[in-house]
Design an enzyme around this catalytic site. Structure first.
Site, mmCIF file in Angstrom:
data_model
loop_
_atom_site.group_PDB
_atom_site.id
_atom_site.type_symbol
_atom_site.label_atom_id
_atom_site.label_comp_id
_atom_site.label_asym_id
_atom_site.label_seq_id
_atom_site.Cartn_x
_atom_site.Cartn_y
_atom_site.Cartn_z
ATOM 1 N N GLY A 12 0.812 -1.207 0.000
ATOM 2 C CA GLY A 12 0.000 0.000 0.000
ATOM 3 C C GLY A 12 0.848 1.260 0.000
ATOM 4 O O GLY A 12 0.591 2.204 -0.771
ATOM 5 N N ALA A 127 9.152 -5.224 -1.543
ATOM 6 C CA ALA A 127 8.996 -4.040 -0.702
ATOM 7 C C ALA A 127 9.009 -4.448 0.761
ATOM 8 O O ALA A 127 8.533 -5.523 1.127
ATOM 9 C CB ALA A 127 7.698 -3.313 -1.031
ATOM 10 N N LYS A 181 1.269 -16.670 -10.194
ATOM 11 C CA LYS A 181 1.826 -16.151 -8.943
ATOM 12 C C LYS A 181 1.603 -17.146 -7.808
ATOM 13 O O LYS A 181 2.460 -17.300 -6.928
ATOM 14 C CB LYS A 181 1.176 -14.804 -8.605
ATOM 15 C CG LYS A 181 1.718 -14.130 -7.347
ATOM 16 C CD LYS A 181 3.139 -13.646 -7.530
ATOM 17 C CE LYS A 181 3.698 -12.973 -6.277
ATOM 18 N NZ LYS A 181 2.989 -11.747 -5.917
ATOM 19 N N SER A 248 7.676 -12.946 1.957
ATOM 20 C CA SER A 248 6.704 -12.277 2.827
ATOM 21 C C SER A 248 6.244 -13.201 3.952
ATOM 22 O O SER A 248 6.017 -12.753 5.086
ATOM 23 C CB SER A 248 5.502 -11.807 2.007
ATOM 24 O OG SER A 248 4.866 -12.902 1.357
#
Length: 300
Positions: A12, A127, A181, A248
């Protein structure tokens, strides 16, 4: 175009930092404190030793009215039911919503949302959220999106307008986008979480690589993959391209957070059950991850 971003985690914050250059962006946070910190400091993005500051408006999710032209939902899959519950109490439903979640378990939730344009997609960027208003862009990639239901035109306009250094590609088939994915995540994320290694070690260590192939073979068998060699090669390429990254799921385990194992392996195990196919390896890995969550008291 006014754009709302639901969720102020790493993805985000990353999206807000880039698309704020061309859109009027409001980011919606889970807590009032994070909204306050973003409004006070802006969003700081670190990339290649360069820091970019973006002035982005932030509000807590409780203040969301759904009035933006385009909405991007970046929360993790297990947080989606809470977001959808907020949607039910909006004065009017948003016109266009793009969901960017790992896995495919959320498709059943989206099937229950009617009368609006729904899009889904996958994010290949690396990220890391460093604090409430700071994100590190560790690996450049692309965002692939597709129509789930409704009219495609608003997604095309959005994708065309985003900055060229943050490409968003509109694809024809949402299922293929999510499946590609899903396979990568289903192999890399659980294994790196159990082994506590970076992505690259899965292909650099010969014994880890044997396990990677065994996990992939079971997934391929369950999903009846066409061209399995191509899918396996994609997994290997991602491991090499993101060799220094921590997945993640591994980061969630290390931070005592819930993981997205239900959205990823849970979906594949559901398919195995539906197709009456055994999945002993995936079941064991799934149980290892759930055990880690329970041991660490994972929460979000």
């Amino acid at each position: 175009m006014k754009v709302g971003i639901i969720g102020a985690g790493s993805i985000g914050l990353l999206f807000a930092s880039y698309i704020n250059k061309v859109f009027d962006v409001t980011i919606y946070t889970r807590t009032e404190d994070q909204a306050f910190q973003i409004n006070e400091n802006g969003i700081m993005m670190h990339k290649n030793a360069v820091t970019t500051l973006s002035a982005v408006r932030a509000l807590p999710i409780a203040s969301w009215k759904g009035t933006e032209d385009f909405t991007i939902v970046t929360v993790k899959q297990y947080q989606l039911p809470a977001v959808i519950d907020v949607m039910k109490h909006l004065p009017a439903l948003p016109n266009n919503i793009l969901f960017l979640q790992n896995g495919m378990g959320h498709l059943k939730l989206l099937e229950k949302i009617n009368d609006i344009n729904l899009f889904v997609g996958t994010v290949e960027h690396g990220a890391l959220k460093q604090n409430a208003f700071t994100v590190s862009h560790n690996g450049e990639g692309e965002t692939n999106v597709a129509l789930f239901r409704g009219d495609l035109s608003s997604l095309q306009r959005f994708a065309f307008a985003v900055p060229s250094d943050f490409p968003i590609n509109v694809q024809e088939d949402y299922y293929s986008v999510l499946l590609n994915k899903l396979i990568v995540n289903a192999v890399i994320n659980p294994l790196t979480s159990i082994l506590h290694v970076k992505n690259g070690e899965l292909v650099q260590n010969e014994y880890f690589f044997l396990t990677l192939k065994a996990v992939f073979d079971e997934i391929s068998y369950i999903l009846n993959l066409d061209h399995p060699k191509e899918h396996l090669q994609r997994v290997v390429e991602v491991c090499k391209k993101t060799a220094e990254n921590r997945s993640s799921m591994l980061k969630d385990i290390e931070a005592n957070r819930l993981t997205e194992v239900d959205a990823i392996l849970g979906f594949i195990l559901g398919e195995a059950n539906t197709r009456n196919k055994p999945a002993p390896l995936l079941e064991s890995i799934y149980n290892f991850i759930k055990g880690k969550e329970q041991e660490k008291g994972g929460k979000w």
